[in-house]
Design a protein around this motif. Sequence first.
Motif, PDB file in Angstrom:
ATOM      1  N   ALA A  52      46.454  22.761  46.049  1.00  0.00           N
ATOM      2  CA  ALA A  52      47.076  23.329  44.856  1.00  0.00           C
ATOM      3  C   ALA A  52      47.203  22.264  43.789  1.00  0.00           C
ATOM      4  O   ALA A  52      47.475  21.095  44.076  1.00  0.00           O
ATOM      5  CB  ALA A  52      48.460  23.850  45.201  1.00  0.00           C
ATOM      6  N   LYS A  74      53.472  42.612  56.177  1.00  0.00           N
ATOM      7  CA  LYS A  74      54.056  42.747  54.840  1.00  0.00           C
ATOM      8  C   LYS A  74      54.013  44.220  54.441  1.00  0.00           C
ATOM      9  O   LYS A  74      53.010  44.700  53.907  1.00  0.00           O
ATOM     10  CB  LYS A  74      53.277  41.884  53.839  1.00  0.00           C
ATOM     11  CG  LYS A  74      53.422  40.376  54.097  1.00  0.00           C
ATOM     12  CD  LYS A  74      52.704  39.567  53.035  1.00  0.00           C
ATOM     13  CE  LYS A  74      52.738  38.078  53.348  1.00  0.00           C
ATOM     14  NZ  LYS A  74      51.882  37.291  52.473  1.00  0.00           N
ATOM     15  N   ARG A 127      41.109  28.384  52.015  1.00  0.00           N
ATOM     16  CA  ARG A 127      42.564  28.523  51.985  1.00  0.00           C
ATOM     17  C   ARG A 127      43.123  27.502  51.005  1.00  0.00           C
ATOM     18  O   ARG A 127      42.554  26.419  50.830  1.00  0.00           O
ATOM     19  CB  ARG A 127      43.175  28.314  53.372  1.00  0.00           C
ATOM     20  CG  ARG A 127      42.751  29.348  54.393  1.00  0.00           C
ATOM     21  CD  ARG A 127      43.212  30.743  54.098  1.00  0.00           C
ATOM     22  NE  ARG A 127      44.625  30.943  54.358  1.00  0.00           N
ATOM     23  CZ  ARG A 127      45.283  32.071  54.073  1.00  0.00           C
ATOM     24  NH1 ARG A 127      44.655  33.098  53.524  1.00  0.00           N
ATOM     25  NH2 ARG A 127      46.555  32.181  54.341  1.00  0.00           N
ATOM     26  N   GLY A 128      44.215  27.862  50.376  1.00  0.00           N
ATOM     27  CA  GLY A 128      44.855  26.950  49.425  1.00  0.00           C
ATOM     28  C   GLY A 128      46.083  26.328  50.065  1.00  0.00           C
ATOM     29  O   GLY A 128      46.873  27.029  50.677  1.00  0.00           O
ATOM     30  N   TYR A 160      37.624  34.130  50.232  1.00  0.00           N
ATOM     31  CA  TYR A 160      38.988  33.676  49.962  1.00  0.00           C
ATOM     32  C   TYR A 160      39.935  34.847  50.282  1.00  0.00           C
ATOM     33  O   TYR A 160      40.142  35.727  49.436  1.00  0.00           O
ATOM     34  CB  TYR A 160      39.103  33.228  48.501  1.00  0.00           C
ATOM     35  CG  TYR A 160      40.483  32.729  48.107  1.00  0.00           C
ATOM     36  CD1 TYR A 160      41.276  31.988  48.983  1.00  0.00           C
ATOM     37  CD2 TYR A 160      41.007  32.992  46.847  1.00  0.00           C
ATOM     38  CE1 TYR A 160      42.535  31.526  48.618  1.00  0.00           C
ATOM     39  CE2 TYR A 160      42.265  32.531  46.471  1.00  0.00           C
ATOM     40  CZ  TYR A 160      43.025  31.806  47.367  1.00  0.00           C
ATOM     41  OH  TYR A 160      44.275  31.358  47.009  1.00  0.00           O
ATOM     42  N   GLY A 203      48.224  30.183  40.748  1.00  0.00           N
ATOM     43  CA  GLY A 203      47.914  29.307  41.888  1.00  0.00           C
ATOM     44  C   GLY A 203      46.648  29.782  42.584  1.00  0.00           C
ATOM     45  O   GLY A 203      45.728  29.004  42.852  1.00  0.00           O
ATOM     46  N   HIS A 204      46.586  31.101  42.873  1.00  0.00           N
ATOM     47  CA  HIS A 204      45.375  31.672  43.476  1.00  0.00           C
ATOM     48  C   HIS A 204      44.174  31.458  42.554  1.00  0.00           C
ATOM     49  O   HIS A 204      43.085  31.096  42.989  1.00  0.00           O
ATOM     50  CB  HIS A 204      45.528  33.181  43.685  1.00  0.00           C
ATOM     51  CG  HIS A 204      46.574  33.593  44.676  1.00  0.00           C
ATOM     52  ND1 HIS A 204      47.544  34.507  44.380  1.00  0.00           N
ATOM     53  CD2 HIS A 204      46.793  33.222  45.964  1.00  0.00           C
ATOM     54  CE1 HIS A 204      48.316  34.700  45.442  1.00  0.00           C
ATOM     55  NE2 HIS A 204      47.896  33.929  46.409  1.00  0.00           N
ATOM     56  N   GLY A 212      43.508  36.891  51.392  1.00  0.00           N
ATOM     57  CA  GLY A 212      44.950  36.802  51.166  1.00  0.00           C
ATOM     58  C   GLY A 212      45.511  38.170  50.828  1.00  0.00           C
ATOM     59  O   GLY A 212      44.780  39.173  50.854  1.00  0.00           O
ATOM     60  N   SER A 213      46.813  38.195  50.513  1.00  0.00           N
ATOM     61  CA  SER A 213      47.441  39.466  50.141  1.00  0.00           C
ATOM     62  C   SER A 213      47.340  39.698  48.632  1.00  0.00           C
ATOM     63  O   SER A 213      47.207  40.835  48.178  1.00  0.00           O
ATOM     64  CB  SER A 213      48.917  39.469  50.537  1.00  0.00           C
ATOM     65  OG  SER A 213      49.051  39.157  51.894  1.00  0.00           O
ATOM     66  N   PHE A 214      47.437  38.610  47.854  1.00  0.00           N
ATOM     67  CA  PHE A 214      47.318  38.680  46.399  1.00  0.00           C
ATOM     68  C   PHE A 214      48.196  39.783  45.789  1.00  0.00           C
ATOM     69  O   PHE A 214      47.734  40.601  45.012  1.00  0.00           O
ATOM     70  CB  PHE A 214      45.847  38.867  45.981  1.00  0.00           C
ATOM     71  CG  PHE A 214      44.931  37.819  46.542  1.00  0.00           C
ATOM     72  CD1 PHE A 214      44.930  36.533  46.027  1.00  0.00           C
ATOM     73  CD2 PHE A 214      44.071  38.103  47.612  1.00  0.00           C
ATOM     74  CE1 PHE A 214      44.095  35.557  46.546  1.00  0.00           C
ATOM     75  CE2 PHE A 214      43.236  37.125  48.142  1.00  0.00           C
ATOM     76  CZ  PHE A 214      43.250  35.857  47.606  1.00  0.00           C
ATOM     77  N   ARG A 231      49.611  24.198  49.617  1.00  0.00           N
ATOM     78  CA  ARG A 231      50.619  23.794  48.643  1.00  0.00           C
ATOM     79  C   ARG A 231      51.535  22.702  49.179  1.00  0.00           C
ATOM     80  O   ARG A 231      52.045  21.895  48.435  1.00  0.00           O
ATOM     81  CB  ARG A 231      51.499  24.995  48.269  1.00  0.00           C
ATOM     82  CG  ARG A 231      50.845  25.963  47.358  1.00  0.00           C
ATOM     83  CD  ARG A 231      51.560  27.289  47.381  1.00  0.00           C
ATOM     84  NE  ARG A 231      51.376  27.961  48.663  1.00  0.00           N
ATOM     85  CZ  ARG A 231      51.714  29.204  48.915  1.00  0.00           C
ATOM     86  NH1 ARG A 231      52.293  29.927  47.990  1.00  0.00           N
ATOM     87  NH2 ARG A 231      51.493  29.729  50.090  1.00  0.00           N
ATOM     88  N   VAL A 249      54.216  27.871  43.023  1.00  0.00           N
ATOM     89  CA  VAL A 249      53.929  29.249  42.637  1.00  0.00           C
ATOM     90  C   VAL A 249      53.456  30.048  43.844  1.00  0.00           C
ATOM     91  O   VAL A 249      52.553  29.632  44.554  1.00  0.00           O
ATOM     92  CB  VAL A 249      52.839  29.284  41.537  1.00  0.00           C
ATOM     93  CG1 VAL A 249      52.549  30.715  41.122  1.00  0.00           C
ATOM     94  CG2 VAL A 249      53.248  28.440  40.352  1.00  0.00           C
ATOM     95  N   LEU A 280      51.210  23.863  39.934  1.00  0.00           N
ATOM     96  CA  LEU A 280      51.238  25.218  40.484  1.00  0.00           C
ATOM     97  C   LEU A 280      51.692  25.230  41.939  1.00  0.00           C
ATOM     98  O   LEU A 280      51.621  26.250  42.622  1.00  0.00           O
ATOM     99  CB  LEU A 280      49.836  25.845  40.377  1.00  0.00           C
ATOM    100  CG  LEU A 280      49.303  26.044  38.965  1.00  0.00           C
ATOM    101  CD1 LEU A 280      47.829  26.416  38.983  1.00  0.00           C
ATOM    102  CD2 LEU A 280      50.106  27.112  38.232  1.00  0.00           C
ATOM    103  N   ILE A 317      42.738  28.067  42.749  1.00  0.00           N
ATOM    104  CA  ILE A 317      41.935  27.862  43.967  1.00  0.00           C
ATOM    105  C   ILE A 317      40.559  28.527  43.799  1.00  0.00           C
ATOM    106  O   ILE A 317      39.524  27.971  44.175  1.00  0.00           O
ATOM    107  CB  ILE A 317      42.677  28.403  45.226  1.00  0.00           C
ATOM    108  CG1 ILE A 317      43.969  27.613  45.486  1.00  0.00           C
ATOM    109  CG2 ILE A 317      41.770  28.396  46.466  1.00  0.00           C
ATOM    110  CD1 ILE A 317      43.795  26.143  45.844  1.00  0.00           C
TER     111      ILE A 317
END
Length: 163
Positions: free
Chosen positions: A120, A40, A87-88, A5, A15-16, A7-9, A90, A127, A124, A19
Amino acid sequence: MRVLYPGSFDPITKGHMNIIKQASELFEEVIVAVLVNPNKKNTFFTVKERVDMIDELYKDNPHIKVVSGQIASTDMAIEQDCKAIIRGLRSISDFANEIEMAQINRDISNNQINTVSLFAERTLQNVSSSVVKEVFSLNKDISRYVDPLIKEKMEEKRYNDRF
Ligand code: ADP
């Protein structure tokens, strides 16, 4: 089956976490990958801080692991022996981006890495890490978006940054 999973988190949100919960009910092992996103630049937490917080949240769950790196998520998936990326989704706009990423990831991994999309939870859906940071910078309560541990770490950082 093991899944990645990525991501940047920055930071991990409820929300994360939802998932991760959904993924852990479907797969034996979930590897959360904190990946450096070169687009980023102004991050709130360092990669190490993000990893440490996720580690702390899941320290009692042997089926959830956290890794980090500055590599493509497909390379991380292969390195971690994962067959798929989670991947989540939304919204429709997430869908548009994610379908493109899924196809590119399949291409650049020579069909080794597939993508599994999870949806999602309704409450959430709005979010995101950026919402959390924005609401926090307005001095408003972020409890509904993040775990108490994350809220505490954000407050600690704001306090330390005053000096
Ligand atoms: P990225 O930097 O790739 O956007 P994020 O850390 O923001 O990484 O998100 C990682 C993954 O989690 C993405 O698939 C994103 O769509 C998903 N995600 C983020 N917030 C939520 C949420 N509230 N519900 C479900 N999925 C989410």
